[in-house]
Design an enzyme around this catalytic site. Structure first.
Site, PDB file in Angstrom:
ATOM      1  N   ASN A 170       0.818  -1.209   0.000  1.00  0.00           N
ATOM      2  CA  ASN A 170       0.000   0.000   0.000  1.00  0.00           C
ATOM      3  C   ASN A 170       0.855   1.263   0.000  1.00  0.00           C
ATOM      4  O   ASN A 170       1.849   1.359   0.722  1.00  0.00           O
ATOM      5  CB  ASN A 170      -0.907   0.016   1.235  1.00  0.00           C
ATOM      6  CG  ASN A 170      -1.892  -1.136   1.231  1.00  0.00           C
ATOM      7  OD1 ASN A 170      -2.774  -1.195   0.379  1.00  0.00           O
ATOM      8  ND2 ASN A 170      -1.733  -2.059   2.161  1.00  0.00           N
ATOM      9  N   ASN A 181      -8.622   3.224 -11.146  1.00  0.00           N
ATOM     10  CA  ASN A 181      -9.958   2.983 -10.603  1.00  0.00           C
ATOM     11  C   ASN A 181     -10.465   4.103  -9.701  1.00  0.00           C
ATOM     12  O   ASN A 181     -11.678   4.312  -9.603  1.00  0.00           O
ATOM     13  CB  ASN A 181      -9.944   1.669  -9.814  1.00  0.00           C
ATOM     14  CG  ASN A 181     -11.161   1.507  -8.939  1.00  0.00           C
ATOM     15  OD1 ASN A 181     -12.262   1.217  -9.399  1.00  0.00           O
ATOM     16  ND2 ASN A 181     -10.971   1.695  -7.632  1.00  0.00           N
ATOM     17  N   SER A 193     -17.584   5.056 -16.610  1.00  0.00           N
ATOM     18  CA  SER A 193     -18.893   4.906 -15.965  1.00  0.00           C
ATOM     19  C   SER A 193     -19.982   4.915 -17.020  1.00  0.00           C
ATOM     20  O   SER A 193     -19.820   5.504 -18.098  1.00  0.00           O
ATOM     21  CB  SER A 193     -19.131   6.073 -14.989  1.00  0.00           C
ATOM     22  OG  SER A 193     -20.470   6.082 -14.523  1.00  0.00           O
ATOM     23  N   TYR A 200     -18.993  14.949 -13.342  1.00  0.00           N
ATOM     24  CA  TYR A 200     -18.591  13.546 -13.251  1.00  0.00           C
ATOM     25  C   TYR A 200     -18.668  12.891 -14.625  1.00  0.00           C
ATOM     26  O   TYR A 200     -17.716  12.230 -15.071  1.00  0.00           O
ATOM     27  CB  TYR A 200     -19.505  12.832 -12.259  1.00  0.00           C
ATOM     28  CG  TYR A 200     -19.264  11.354 -12.126  1.00  0.00           C
ATOM     29  CD1 TYR A 200     -18.182  10.868 -11.400  1.00  0.00           C
ATOM     30  CD2 TYR A 200     -20.148  10.427 -12.690  1.00  0.00           C
ATOM     31  CE1 TYR A 200     -17.973   9.501 -11.246  1.00  0.00           C
ATOM     32  CE2 TYR A 200     -19.944   9.064 -12.538  1.00  0.00           C
ATOM     33  CZ  TYR A 200     -18.860   8.605 -11.824  1.00  0.00           C
ATOM     34  OH  TYR A 200     -18.660   7.251 -11.680  1.00  0.00           O
ATOM     35  N   ALA A 221     -18.665  14.227 -17.523  1.00  0.00           N
ATOM     36  CA  ALA A 221     -17.717  14.826 -18.464  1.00  0.00           C
ATOM     37  C   ALA A 221     -16.340  14.183 -18.349  1.00  0.00           C
ATOM     38  O   ALA A 221     -15.688  13.866 -19.356  1.00  0.00           O
ATOM     39  CB  ALA A 221     -17.621  16.331 -18.227  1.00  0.00           C
ATOM     40  N   LYS A 253     -15.639  11.210 -16.929  1.00  0.00           N
ATOM     41  CA  LYS A 253     -15.700   9.788 -17.243  1.00  0.00           C
ATOM     42  C   LYS A 253     -15.742   9.572 -18.758  1.00  0.00           C
ATOM     43  O   LYS A 253     -15.191   8.588 -19.271  1.00  0.00           O
ATOM     44  CB  LYS A 253     -16.904   9.139 -16.563  1.00  0.00           C
ATOM     45  CG  LYS A 253     -16.758   9.015 -15.045  1.00  0.00           C
ATOM     46  CD  LYS A 253     -15.576   8.143 -14.654  1.00  0.00           C
ATOM     47  CE  LYS A 253     -15.522   7.854 -13.171  1.00  0.00           C
ATOM     48  NZ  LYS A 253     -14.425   6.949 -12.789  1.00  0.00           N
ATOM     49  N   ILE A 265     -23.757   0.088  -8.892  1.00  0.00           N
ATOM     50  CA  ILE A 265     -22.991  -0.935  -8.172  1.00  0.00           C
ATOM     51  C   ILE A 265     -23.165  -0.712  -6.668  1.00  0.00           C
ATOM     52  O   ILE A 265     -23.003   0.403  -6.171  1.00  0.00           O
ATOM     53  CB  ILE A 265     -21.493  -0.871  -8.527  1.00  0.00           C
ATOM     54  CG1 ILE A 265     -21.293  -0.960 -10.048  1.00  0.00           C
ATOM     55  CG2 ILE A 265     -20.737  -1.980  -7.801  1.00  0.00           C
ATOM     56  CD1 ILE A 265     -21.748  -2.249 -10.692  1.00  0.00           C
TER      57      ILE A 265
END
Length: 242
Positions: free
Chosen positions: A48, A78, A130, A142, A144, A146, A175
């Protein structure tokens, strides 16, 4: 010194990212998770790193640290955030934030990983877009960004195909992540309305998206690039182009 090969996943501490990391680890891969919070779970082959991916300097610094320790042969961009709002309520701060997280961070990480992606001969990049890239009310900034990830995916596929690198995108629909359930609790009328709009009559799971991601990451799937796979239960039918 030969660096150990690894898959880099952003936003792997929870939700869809965690499911992707878990499946990669189950497949025997070494996974590097880059997130703004450290996970509340562990695995012997999970490493991590922490960073605010909206901060270009911090993202670049952490990226260089990662590639100095691991040969990143696969990358999953992601990490994401919604910043809901209509055209009447969206702000420049909202736009700047999602551009930095979805587009800027992805570009920085891809550039940092390119030497190892090229060197291995079968590099893999998956960008998390998305279903909202096709349009969704109250998601103007969002959707735009994606959609921007889809454009980046297609262009990179053309630029990097000769190096054996495939670049594809996933377009999740509704989801049932922790974040989704906070806004749409089980049994709520709003949640049921969403489920009723899905052709398969259920919400997707993080594992549904993870399985699609691992398909694109497979070294055997070298003849698929520049594509968007909608993991949406059929929600995109009638809206996505052929």
């Amino acid at each position: 010194m030969t660096l150990k090969e690894a898959t880099l996943v952003t936003g792997g501490s929870s939700g869809i990212g965690r499911a992707i990391c878990t499946m990669l680890l189950e497949a025997g891969r070494t996974v590097v998770n880059l997130d703004y919070v450290l996970p509340q779970w562990s695995h012997p082959n999970l490493v991590n790193f922490q960073a605010d991916l909206t901060d270009a300097a911090q993202t670049r610094e952490r990226a260089q640290e990662i590639v100095s320790q691991y040969a990143i042969t696969a990358l999953v961009n992601n990490a994401g955030a919604t910043r809901p709002g209509t055209i009447d309520t969206a702000t420049i701060d909202d736009l700047d934030y999602v551009v930095a997280l979805h587009l800027q961070a992805s570009l920085i990480l891809i550039q940092a990983c390119l030497p190892a992606l090229r060197a291995c001969g079968n590099g893999r990049i998956v960008n998390m877009s998305s279903r909202a890239a096709l349009g969704k009310p109250e998601r103007v900034v969002y959707s735009a960004t994606k959609a921007g990830l889809v454009g980046m995916t297609r262009t990179l596929a053309m630029e990097l195909g000769g190096d054996g690198i495939t670049v594809n995108a996933i377009g999740p629909g509704p989801i049932a992540t922790e974040l989704f359930r906070k806004s749409n609790p089980d049994g709520a009328p709003r949640t049921q309305k969403i489920i009723d709009s899905i052709i398969v009559k259920r919400l997707g799971t993080p594992e549904d998206v993870a399985r699609a991601t691992l398909f694109f990451l497979s070294p055997e799937n070298s003849f698929i690039t520049g594509q968007v796979l909608y993991v949406c239960g059929g929600v995109t039918l009638g809206t996505a182009t052929l």
